[in-house]
Design a protein around this motif. Structure first.
Motif, mmCIF file in Angstrom:
data_model
loop_
_atom_site.group_PDB
_atom_site.id
_atom_site.type_symbol
_atom_site.label_atom_id
_atom_site.label_comp_id
_atom_site.label_asym_id
_atom_site.label_seq_id
_atom_site.Cartn_x
_atom_site.Cartn_y
_atom_site.Cartn_z
ATOM 1 N N MET A 256 -3.751 5.195 -0.679
ATOM 2 C CA MET A 256 -4.344 3.833 -0.479
ATOM 3 C C MET A 256 -2.758 4.158 1.333
ATOM 4 S SD MET A 256 -3.297 1.800 -3.936
ATOM 5 C CE MET A 256 -4.432 1.105 -4.856
ATOM 6 N N GLN B 101 -10.025 -12.385 7.671
ATOM 7 C CA GLN B 101 -8.465 -12.166 6.593
ATOM 8 C C GLN B 101 -7.525 -11.289 7.141
ATOM 9 O OE1 GLN B 101 -10.132 -9.944 3.781
ATOM 10 N NE2 GLN B 101 -12.397 -10.139 4.587
ATOM 11 N N TYR C 85 2.090 3.469 -3.531
ATOM 12 C CA TYR C 85 1.060 4.631 -4.605
ATOM 13 C C TYR C 85 0.459 5.289 -4.307
ATOM 14 C CZ TYR C 85 0.902 -0.318 -6.908
ATOM 15 O OH TYR C 85 1.432 -1.452 -7.138
ATOM 16 N N SER D 51 1.144 -1.396 -0.066
ATOM 17 C CA SER D 51 -0.007 -0.115 -0.003
ATOM 18 C C SER D 51 0.506 0.952 0.653
ATOM 19 C CB SER D 51 -1.059 -0.319 1.207
ATOM 20 O OG SER D 51 -0.296 0.155 2.106
ATOM 21 N N PRO E 272 -5.713 -7.114 3.976
ATOM 22 C CA PRO E 272 -5.137 -6.960 3.318
ATOM 23 C C PRO E 272 -5.291 -5.226 3.132
ATOM 24 C CG PRO E 272 -7.124 -8.833 2.833
ATOM 25 C CD PRO E 272 -6.042 -8.580 4.495
ATOM 26 N N TRP E 273 -5.098 -3.963 2.671
ATOM 27 C CA TRP E 273 -5.121 -2.772 1.982
ATOM 28 C C TRP E 273 -6.695 -2.628 2.060
ATOM 29 C CZ3 TRP E 273 -6.159 -1.093 -2.283
ATOM 30 C CH2 TRP E 273 -5.700 -1.683 -4.227
ATOM 31 N N TRP E 274 -7.464 -3.333 0.920
ATOM 32 C CA TRP E 274 -8.273 -3.190 0.030
ATOM 33 C C TRP E 274 -9.920 -3.649 0.823
ATOM 34 C CZ3 TRP E 274 -10.577 -8.305 -0.370
ATOM 35 C CH2 TRP E 274 -9.497 -8.972 -0.722
ATOM 36 N N ASN F 74 -12.612 -3.358 2.920
ATOM 37 C CA ASN F 74 -13.584 -1.890 3.304
ATOM 38 C C ASN F 74 -14.020 -2.553 4.708
ATOM 39 O OD1 ASN F 74 -15.945 -0.270 3.850
ATOM 40 N ND2 ASN F 74 -17.327 -1.201 1.953
ATOM 41 N N SER G 286 -2.033 1.832 4.661
ATOM 42 C CA SER G 286 -2.165 0.174 4.852
ATOM 43 C C SER G 286 -2.697 -0.424 5.982
ATOM 44 C CB SER G 286 -0.479 -0.060 5.263
ATOM 45 O OG SER G 286 0.248 0.867 6.714
ATOM 46 N N THR G 287 -3.309 -1.156 6.390
ATOM 47 C CA THR G 287 -4.407 -1.355 7.383
ATOM 48 C C THR G 287 -4.208 -2.346 8.287
ATOM 49 O OG1 THR G 287 -5.975 -1.422 5.229
ATOM 50 C CG2 THR G 287 -6.827 -2.514 7.316
#
Length: 254
Positions: free
Chosen positions: A133, A215, A129, A126, A198-200, A202, A135-136
């Motif tokens: 973005m 996750q 970019y 993450s 995962p960073w994506w 929700n 990181s989670t």
């Protein structure tokens, strides 16, 4: 006539030499292990520990342990979930996590904080970019009392009756938070562990700890693009990926 015979003999010897080299390369290639457990695409630059020197790059060495592809990372053992050779990423999950068992716990505390997102050969995906973005990170907190806040996800449905290492034996509750800020941590709580998802994902969809654990078990992505680029282009400052999935160097150090 003699010259013709010499020329023919020379061609035959050259052909035999080429066949021998091709055969040797084929044998060496067949000696390289290209699968372990759920990972069936272990190719260059990756290699498995114990394979011949000609297999992959030693900087990207993995291990096959109990039918799991394992990456020693930062330091700790992580199961490799997936390797992408098109966008140069590898997805890994803490080896302590078990699919479907939300009481299983990560063995290593880890986060992709901006100050520590790069580890030797891999970079937190993450962070490549820009700020759009983030990181989670999952933060696990040991609290001396119950906390009434939508930011705190109760873990009791998974950890009730389970003794967690380094957690208080007289704790009130254990909670999980997604991308917790220091200011949002209650004084009654202590940060005990950090893990990546995962960073994506929700964040609003993660309403229970079982979902968060799912996750974590799925794994988070790291990029191996920059290290692969440095191997291919000595002294390269930064690299990108062409539409053809080839690496290109954007600039070199002076």
């Amino acid at each position: 006539m003699l010259k013709n015979r010499v020329f023919v003999i020379y061609l035959l010897l050259l052909l035999l030499l080429l066949l021998h080299q091709s055969f040797s390369i084929a044998i060496k290639k067949n000696q390289c292990t290209n699968s372990c457990g759920e990972i069936s695409n272990i190719n260059y630059p990756f290699r498995l520990k114990g394979d011949p020197k000609g297999c992959g790059n030693h900087r990207f060495e993995l291990a096959c342990i109990n039918n799991h592809t394992v990456l020693d990372f930062y330091p700790g053992k992580y199961y490799v979930r997936y390797i992408s050779y098109t966008n140069y990423t590898i997805r890994i999950a803490d080896a302590g996590l078990q699919d479907g068992n939300c009481s299983s716990f990560p063995r290593r505390s880890l986060s992709c904080a901006p100050s520590s997102y790069e580890w030797k050969r891999y970079t937190c995906l993450s962070q490549l970019y820009g700020d759009h973005m983030s990181s989670t990170t999952v933060t696990i907190l040991d609290c001396t009392k119950a906390i009434d806040s939508r930011l705190y996800v109760d873990t009791s449905s998974c950890f009730d009756g389970v003794k967690l290492s380094n957690f208080s034996s007289t704790r009130g509750r254990v909670y999980a938070m997604i991308d917790a800020n220091v200011s949002s941590v209650e004084t009654a709580c202590t940060i005990k562990h950090m893990a990546m998802i995962p960073w994506w994902v929700n964040r609003s969809d993660l309403r229970s700890y079982a979902q968060i654990h799912e996750q974590m078990s799925y794994g988070f992505e790291l990029s191996w693009l920059q290290k692969a680029c440095q191997i291919q282009f000595k002294g390269c400052r930064w690299c990108g990926i062409k539409p053809t999935n080839q690496i290109y160097c954007e600039g070199k150090y002076l």
